[in-house]
Design a protein around this motif. Structure first.
Motif, short mmCIF file in Angstrom:
data_model
loop_
_atom_site.label_atom_id
_atom_site.label_comp_id
_atom_site.label_asym_id
_atom_site.label_seq_id
_atom_site.Cartn_x
_atom_site.Cartn_y
_atom_site.Cartn_z
N LEU A 193 30.40 44.66 51.58
CA LEU A 193 29.89 45.88 51.27
C LEU A 193 28.52 45.52 50.65
O LEU A 193 27.79 46.51 50.26
N GLY A 194 28.27 44.18 50.48
CA GLY A 194 27.03 43.72 49.66
C GLY A 194 27.09 43.91 48.05
O GLY A 194 26.03 43.57 47.43
N VAL A 195 28.35 43.77 47.67
CA VAL A 195 28.21 43.67 46.02
C VAL A 195 28.54 42.23 45.80
O VAL A 195 29.36 41.69 46.14
N THR A 196 27.63 41.91 44.94
CA THR A 196 27.67 40.42 44.59
C THR A 196 28.54 40.28 43.16
O THR A 196 28.47 40.93 42.39
N ASN A 197 29.64 39.21 43.24
CA ASN A 197 30.47 39.15 42.09
C ASN A 197 31.05 40.48 41.54
O ASN A 197 30.76 40.81 40.33
N PRO A 198 32.01 41.19 42.60
CA PRO A 198 32.34 42.44 41.96
C PRO A 198 32.99 42.30 40.74
O PRO A 198 33.98 41.68 40.43
N LYS A 199 32.99 43.44 40.09
CA LYS A 199 33.72 43.73 38.70
C LYS A 199 34.96 44.41 39.01
O LYS A 199 34.68 45.64 39.29
N ILE A 200 35.98 43.83 39.06
CA ILE A 200 37.33 44.58 39.26
C ILE A 200 38.15 44.95 37.91
O ILE A 200 38.28 43.85 37.06
N ALA A 201 38.57 46.03 37.79
CA ALA A 201 39.36 46.33 36.86
C ALA A 201 40.92 46.65 37.35
O ALA A 201 40.95 47.16 38.43
N VAL A 202 41.82 46.23 36.63
CA VAL A 202 43.17 46.60 37.16
C VAL A 202 43.72 47.51 36.13
O VAL A 202 43.92 47.19 35.16
N ALA A 203 44.29 48.49 36.71
CA ALA A 203 44.85 49.61 35.84
C ALA A 203 46.04 49.18 35.20
O ALA A 203 46.82 48.73 35.90
N GLY A 204 46.58 49.63 34.00
CA GLY A 204 47.96 49.49 33.73
C GLY A 204 48.94 50.37 34.44
O GLY A 204 48.37 51.66 35.16
N LEU A 205 49.99 50.14 34.38
CA LEU A 205 51.10 51.08 35.08
C LEU A 205 51.40 52.42 33.85
O LEU A 205 51.59 53.49 34.13
N ASN A 206 51.85 51.79 32.72
CA ASN A 206 52.35 52.58 31.83
C ASN A 206 51.50 53.18 30.66
O ASN A 206 50.12 52.66 30.80
N PRO A 207 51.61 54.29 30.02
CA PRO A 207 50.78 54.62 28.94
C PRO A 207 50.21 53.70 28.04
O PRO A 207 51.13 52.80 27.68
N HIS A 208 48.91 53.60 27.93
CA HIS A 208 48.24 52.52 26.86
C HIS A 208 48.56 51.09 27.52
O HIS A 208 48.67 50.14 26.79
N SER A 209 48.79 51.21 28.66
CA SER A 209 49.14 49.79 29.51
C SER A 209 50.34 49.08 28.79
O SER A 209 50.33 47.71 28.58
N GLY A 210 51.29 50.08 28.39
CA GLY A 210 52.71 49.43 27.69
C GLY A 210 52.57 49.30 26.33
O GLY A 210 53.68 49.22 25.70
N GLU A 211 51.50 49.33 25.80
CA GLU A 211 51.59 49.02 24.21
C GLU A 211 52.34 47.94 23.73
O GLU A 211 53.18 48.24 23.09
N ALA A 212 51.95 46.78 24.40
CA ALA A 212 52.74 45.41 23.92
C ALA A 212 54.39 45.62 24.05
O ALA A 212 55.08 45.07 23.34
N GLY A 213 54.57 46.58 25.20
CA GLY A 213 56.20 46.63 25.36
C GLY A 213 56.85 48.02 25.04
O GLY A 213 57.98 48.10 24.99
N LEU A 214 55.91 48.71 24.03
CA LEU A 214 56.61 49.96 23.52
C LEU A 214 57.15 50.87 24.62
O LEU A 214 57.94 51.48 24.48
N PHE A 215 56.09 50.99 25.55
CA PHE A 215 56.24 51.88 26.71
C PHE A 215 56.59 51.34 28.05
O PHE A 215 56.17 51.93 28.95
N GLY A 216 57.16 50.11 27.96
CA GLY A 216 57.56 49.45 29.26
C GLY A 216 57.01 47.90 29.42
O GLY A 216 55.94 47.76 28.63
N VAL A 237 37.53 39.89 37.00
CA VAL A 237 38.55 41.04 36.85
C VAL A 237 39.04 41.05 35.34
O VAL A 237 38.98 40.17 34.57
N GLU A 238 39.41 42.30 34.78
CA GLU A 238 39.89 42.62 33.68
C GLU A 238 41.18 43.51 33.90
O GLU A 238 41.40 44.30 34.77
N GLY A 239 41.83 43.42 32.87
CA GLY A 239 43.22 44.32 32.94
C GLY A 239 44.57 43.53 32.18
O GLY A 239 44.31 42.38 31.95
N PRO A 240 45.41 44.74 32.07
CA PRO A 240 45.57 45.84 32.47
C PRO A 240 44.54 46.78 31.45
O PRO A 240 44.66 46.62 30.33
N VAL A 241 43.83 47.52 32.02
CA VAL A 241 43.07 48.43 31.43
C VAL A 241 43.92 49.93 31.29
O VAL A 241 44.50 50.50 32.27
N PRO A 242 43.94 50.43 30.16
CA PRO A 242 44.74 51.80 30.03
C PRO A 242 44.11 52.70 31.21
O PRO A 242 43.08 53.00 31.39
#
Length: 325
Positions: A193-216, A237-242
């Motif tokens: 679609l013409g985007v150069t070097n796409p910036k990709i965020a990966v969402a976390g699954l759990n609240p606060h992306s798991g909070e270092a295992g406290l929430f999953g 790419v970055e993540g998991p982003v809350p």
């Protein structure tokens, strides 16, 4: 331009109406698109909408005529066979046959992109076709193993690790290999679609992306290793982003696309921000498939008030993918 195949969706829903309206509002699309559906039902909407165009009923793309609304007559149903706005096994089976036909012509390179109007999953199942939706039909009929759903709009785009499964099962499907697969598919789609070097965020699954295992543990055990491996391969790419902030950041331009972990995580922000202009794309297929990002809207079917904006965007994006593939 390659010929565009438009499947008119469930004939009892708004699909036929928005297909006709989209072509009537854009002469370039009119002269390059074929509706896969039922001639009688398309004629009904041409008359309902008081359009000047005539319908050209065909059996193969080579019979196309410019200046007409061309309909490849897959099943010539009429409203004597089904009722507008009602779930019907006949309509569900017809919607499947429209898609099946368009896929085959696209695989044979007789048409280019396939753009789909909405079908009704209950009707589809009653008609004897037990698929979760369009995405799974396209993957099965094209023998595609690695694929994902992308929702695209000018404000926000997302891809999904899982879609039409129970939420408990969706959590089980958050696996490193699948997350990496979705990162790759998202990256490749945006490049087309013409985007150069796409910036990709990966969402976390759990609240606060798991909070270092406290929430999953899924975020630490599956998502972090996937992101780190794709980073090492050169992906931006970055993540998991809350998940409670990632879509806001993406809509503000920090990211070009978000990898969502399950259906509603990605669909809710998309439909909030781009309900009428969002486009559904199946990534990973050997053909191009785009779609409106809404359902059959049985409550307004046959009234002449359905909006064609999402269909116009779906056609536009299908053409863009086609030109860059």
């Amino acid at each position: 331009m390659e010929k565009i195949g438009i499947t008119m969706g469930d004939p009892a829903g708004v699909g036929p109406e928005i297909s006709v309206k989209a072509l009537a509002s854009n002469v370039d699309y009119l002269n390059n698109a074929i509706i896969f559906g039922s001639t009688s039902i398309i004629n009904f909407y041409v008359n309902l909408l008081n359009l000047d165009y005539k319908v050209n009923s065909i059996t193969k793309p080579s019979e196309f005529k410019s200046g007409y609304i061309n309909v490849l007559n897959v099943m010539d149903l009429s409203f004597d066979d089904i009722k507008i706005g009602e779930v019907s096994p006949t309509a569900g089976a017809a919607a499947y046959k429209y898609v099946e036909s368009a896929i085959q012509f696209s695989l044979n390179r007789e048409i280019g992109p396939v753009v789909t109007a909405p079908l009704n999953k209950e009707a589809l199942h009653l008609g004897g076709y037990n698929f979760d939706g369009h995405t799974e039909i396209f993957a099965t009929l094209t023998n595609t193993k690695k694929y994902t759903m992308m929702l695209w709009s000018e404000r926000l785009s997302v891809v999904h690790v899982s879609t039409h499964v129970a939420l408990r099962e969706a959590c089980n499907r958050v696996k490193k290999d699948r997350v990496m697969e979705c990162i790759e598919l998202a990256h490749d789609a945006l490049i087309k679609l013409g985007v150069t070097n796409p910036k990709i965020a990966v969402a976390g699954l759990n609240p606060h992306s798991g909070e270092a295992g406290l929430f999953g543990n899924e975020d630490m055990d599956e998502i972090v290793p996937a992101v780190n491996e794709k980073k090492a391969q050169g992906y931006n790419v970055e993540g998991p982003v809350p998940p409670d902030t990632v879509f806001l950041k993406a809509s503000q331009g920090k990211y070009d696309i978000v990898v969502a972990m399950y259906h509603d995580q990605g669909h809710i922000p998309m439909k909030l921000l781009a309900f009428d202009s969002g486009v559904n794309v199946t990534l990973g297929l050997p053909i191009i498939r785009t779609s409106v990002d809404h359902g059959t809207a049985f409550d307004i079917a046959g009234k002449g008030i359905a909006k064609e904006e999402s269909m116009l965007w779906a056609i536009k994006l299908g053409i863009q993918f086609s030109r860059n593939s």
